[in-house]
Design an enzyme around this catalytic site. Structure first.
Site, PDB file in Angstrom:
ATOM      1  N   ILE A  98      55.930 172.052  28.354  1.00 42.01           N
ATOM      2  CA  ILE A  98      56.025 172.990  29.475  1.00 42.01           C
ATOM      3  C   ILE A  98      54.765 173.847  29.597  1.00 42.01           C
ATOM      4  O   ILE A  98      54.211 174.011  30.687  1.00 42.01           O
ATOM      5  CB  ILE A  98      57.233 173.948  29.282  1.00 42.01           C
ATOM      6  CG1 ILE A  98      58.528 173.171  29.397  1.00 42.01           C
ATOM      7  CG2 ILE A  98      57.216 175.093  30.285  1.00 42.01           C
ATOM      8  CD1 ILE A  98      58.700 172.484  30.726  1.00 42.01           C
ATOM      9  N   THR A 131      63.917 178.318  26.799  1.00 41.63           N
ATOM     10  CA  THR A 131      65.361 178.485  26.988  1.00 41.63           C
ATOM     11  C   THR A 131      65.930 179.306  25.838  1.00 41.63           C
ATOM     12  O   THR A 131      65.687 178.991  24.673  1.00 41.63           O
ATOM     13  CB  THR A 131      66.036 177.104  27.014  1.00 41.63           C
ATOM     14  OG1 THR A 131      65.373 176.312  27.996  1.00 41.63           O
ATOM     15  CG2 THR A 131      67.513 177.216  27.339  1.00 41.63           C
ATOM     16  N   LYS A 158      69.995 179.252  33.225  1.00 41.30           N
ATOM     17  CA  LYS A 158      69.324 178.099  32.605  1.00 41.30           C
ATOM     18  C   LYS A 158      70.273 177.350  31.665  1.00 41.30           C
ATOM     19  O   LYS A 158      70.367 176.119  31.685  1.00 41.30           O
ATOM     20  CB  LYS A 158      68.091 178.587  31.834  1.00 41.30           C
ATOM     21  CG  LYS A 158      67.489 177.561  30.909  1.00 41.30           C
ATOM     22  CD  LYS A 158      66.903 176.388  31.665  1.00 41.30           C
ATOM     23  CE  LYS A 158      66.639 175.213  30.753  1.00 41.30           C
ATOM     24  NZ  LYS A 158      65.919 174.137  31.396  1.00 41.30           N
ATOM     25  N   HIS A 206      83.185 159.077  46.596  1.00 40.72           N
ATOM     26  CA  HIS A 206      83.793 160.258  47.210  1.00 40.72           C
ATOM     27  C   HIS A 206      82.683 161.280  47.461  1.00 40.72           C
ATOM     28  O   HIS A 206      81.843 161.494  46.585  1.00 40.72           O
ATOM     29  CB  HIS A 206      84.854 160.830  46.248  1.00 40.72           C
ATOM     30  CG  HIS A 206      85.641 161.964  46.848  1.00 40.72           C
ATOM     31  ND1 HIS A 206      85.094 163.196  47.080  1.00 40.72           N
ATOM     32  CD2 HIS A 206      86.938 162.036  47.251  1.00 40.72           C
ATOM     33  CE1 HIS A 206      86.000 163.987  47.607  1.00 40.72           C
ATOM     34  NE2 HIS A 206      87.139 163.303  47.735  1.00 40.72           N
ATOM     35  N   CYS A 225      67.060 169.640  24.541  1.00 40.26           N
ATOM     36  CA  CYS A 225      67.644 170.660  25.426  1.00 40.26           C
ATOM     37  C   CYS A 225      69.158 170.520  25.514  1.00 40.26           C
ATOM     38  O   CYS A 225      69.903 171.410  25.123  1.00 40.26           O
ATOM     39  CB  CYS A 225      67.057 170.528  26.819  1.00 40.26           C
ATOM     40  SG  CYS A 225      65.272 170.603  26.801  1.00 40.26           S
TER      41      CYS A 225
END
Ligand code: SAJ
Length: 439
Positions: A11, A117, A201, A239, A255
């Protein structure tokens, strides 16, 4: 603006590069000398080729530099890992230490952003706390939590195109973060407070874990009922308000298997669904191994299983928390010999087979664990020539069963079993009583 980015991983690096390409002066710092040296040699350690190119382009502008120490800046962005500690609770040491490291540099009005996070309340407890410990009042700086949202495999596109949550400790901090990110984010940026951003998050990844757990539970049930789970899920998804994800051999990565614990840890009594989903997904490798053991009972020794795929998901090199690791461990505990082939993965705990042929040699069964595109063209006739046995187990529904059957294979797929009605039920007595009580 002068920006300092702490942590140049999956990141931090693309974010630093985006900011530099967007006109900011960015100094990137990583505690790992290997990462710093790799970046200086043209980001050669970066497996994601789009991210590598982005970094090379940003370095070429001269506005992205690799720093050996944290430099003074107007804004600091912290992108460090938040793993699970041995006791299963989130380990926030890196977040604390990175904040403490910038504290001596901070001047009034500087912006400090956390992207990692974290469990709800971390900005207040850990980030503001680390500043106070170092004699900096959190009220003198602009603190914001802007959690990353990009999916490995499409990082560069998603960095630009995904909407963002800008959580400020004050509204002014959220606005300042939004102004900085406006240099590369082309989607909406929603302002809120820090704690809500932290929760949002973790909700996102927990939603995905619960959804995959539903798919996995349905796969187990369909195997019992003799129904094809893949067909059933795809029909249910016709659906307009149903969107169930895909079953598989387990949920890996750094994660999704970790973040739901951040919620469960906040209150174990109020998070039953979240914890159950985690257990369902964590047990999938055991289920795969159970099916292998039914089909290829371990002999005196020398029974060999070839596993295809070592990374945590398709088309990424990352092997952290990979379902293959657990499957391999369980198989070896049961006395099987294993060989793993993966042309994409890196950093797997055990040595991988150098070629597909070497993995298949003398193998009694082949198990597809990761649905890499690179595996699609595999020719079952060629596989048959290398293997000893003729059993193929597909845990991702990647291969065409008809082609494999034509090449002489007995094909088994997770979530589908044609012999369900003929074999004795897998349900234990307790399960039967529970089921009877439900009807
Ligand atoms: N998986 C399934 N079935 C599916 C989808 C995934 O079994 O239908 C498995 C994968 O094979 C893998 C695991 O789940 O083992 C996780 O893969 P993923 O693609 O669902 O997610 P990650 O971990 O690569 O990225 C997630 C993303 N979160 C959401 O989509 C809500 C990403 O946007 C986040 O930025 C990232 O986590 C993160 O870093 O938090």
């Amino acid at each position: 603006m002068k920006v300092s980015v702490l942590g140049l991983g999956y990141i931090g690096l693309p974010t630093a590069a985006m900011l530099a390409l967007g006109g900011h002066e960015v100094a990137g710092f990583d505690v790992s000398p290997r990462v710093r040296a790799g970046l200086r040699r043209g980001a050669e350690h970066v497996a994601d080729l789009e991210v590598r190119k982005l970094a090379v382009d940003a370095l070429a502008t001269g506005r992205l530099t690799v720093a050996d120490a944290i430099d003074r800046a107007d804004a600091y962005i912290i992108c460090v890992p938040t793993p699970n500690a041995a006791d299963g609770r989130p380990d926030l040491t890196y977040v604390h230490d990175a904040t403490a490291a910038i504290a001596p540099m901070l001047r009034k009005g500087n912006l400090v952003i956390l992207e990692s996070t974290v469990p709800p309340g971390t900005m207040d407890r850990v980030v503001a706390g680390a500043l106070r410990e170092r004699g900096v009042s959190p009220d003198d700086v602009l603190l914001a939590h802007c959690p990353e949202r990009v999916i490995p495999g499409a990082i560069v596109r998603e960095l630009k195109e995904n909407s963002r949550i800008m959580g400020g400790r004050t509204p002014e901090a959220a606005r300042a973060a939004k102004d900085l990110y406006a240099s590369f984010v082309q989607a909406d940026m929603f302002e809120t407070d820090c704690t809500t951003a932290e929760l949002v998050k973790v909700i996102e990844n927990t939603f995905r874990d619960v959804n995959i757990a539903l798919a996995n539970e349905l796969a187990l049930l369909c195997e019992e009922l003799g129904i094809d789970a893949w067909e059933a899920i795809s029909l249910a998804n016709k659906h307009p308000r149903v969107n169930i994800l895909q079953p598989g051999p387990g949920v890996g990565g750094h994660c999704i298997p970790i973040d739901p614990h951040f919620l469960a840890d906040a209150n174990p009594f109020l998070t039953e669904l979240i914890q159950t989903a985690r257990r369902v997904n964590a047990r999938m490798p055991n289920h795969v191994v159970r099916r292998i053991r039914e089909l290829v009972p371990e002999a005196e020794g020398g029974t060999k299983i070839a596993l295809l795929g070592a990374s945590y998901k398709a088309n990424v090199d990352d092997s952290r928390e990979s379902p293959t690791e657990r499957i391999d461990e369980l198989l070896r505990e049961h006395g099987y010999e294993t060989a793993i082939y993966d042309p994409v993965a890196s950093g797997f705990k055990r040595p991988l087979a150098p070629t597909l042929e070497s993995a298949l040699e003398r193998a009694d069964a082949l198990v597809l664990v990761v649905d890499h595109d690179a595996f699609r063209p595999i020719d079952p006739a060629a596989v048959a020539k290398s293997m000893r046995g003729r059993i193929m187990i597909d845990a991702r529904n990647l291969f065409d069963p008809v082609r494999w059957e034509r090449a002489g294979f007995e094909v088994h797929t997770l979530g589908r079993r044609s012999d369900a009605k003929q074999r004795p039920s897998q349900m234990g007595e307790r399960q039967k009583r529970v089921t009877a009580g439900m009807s």
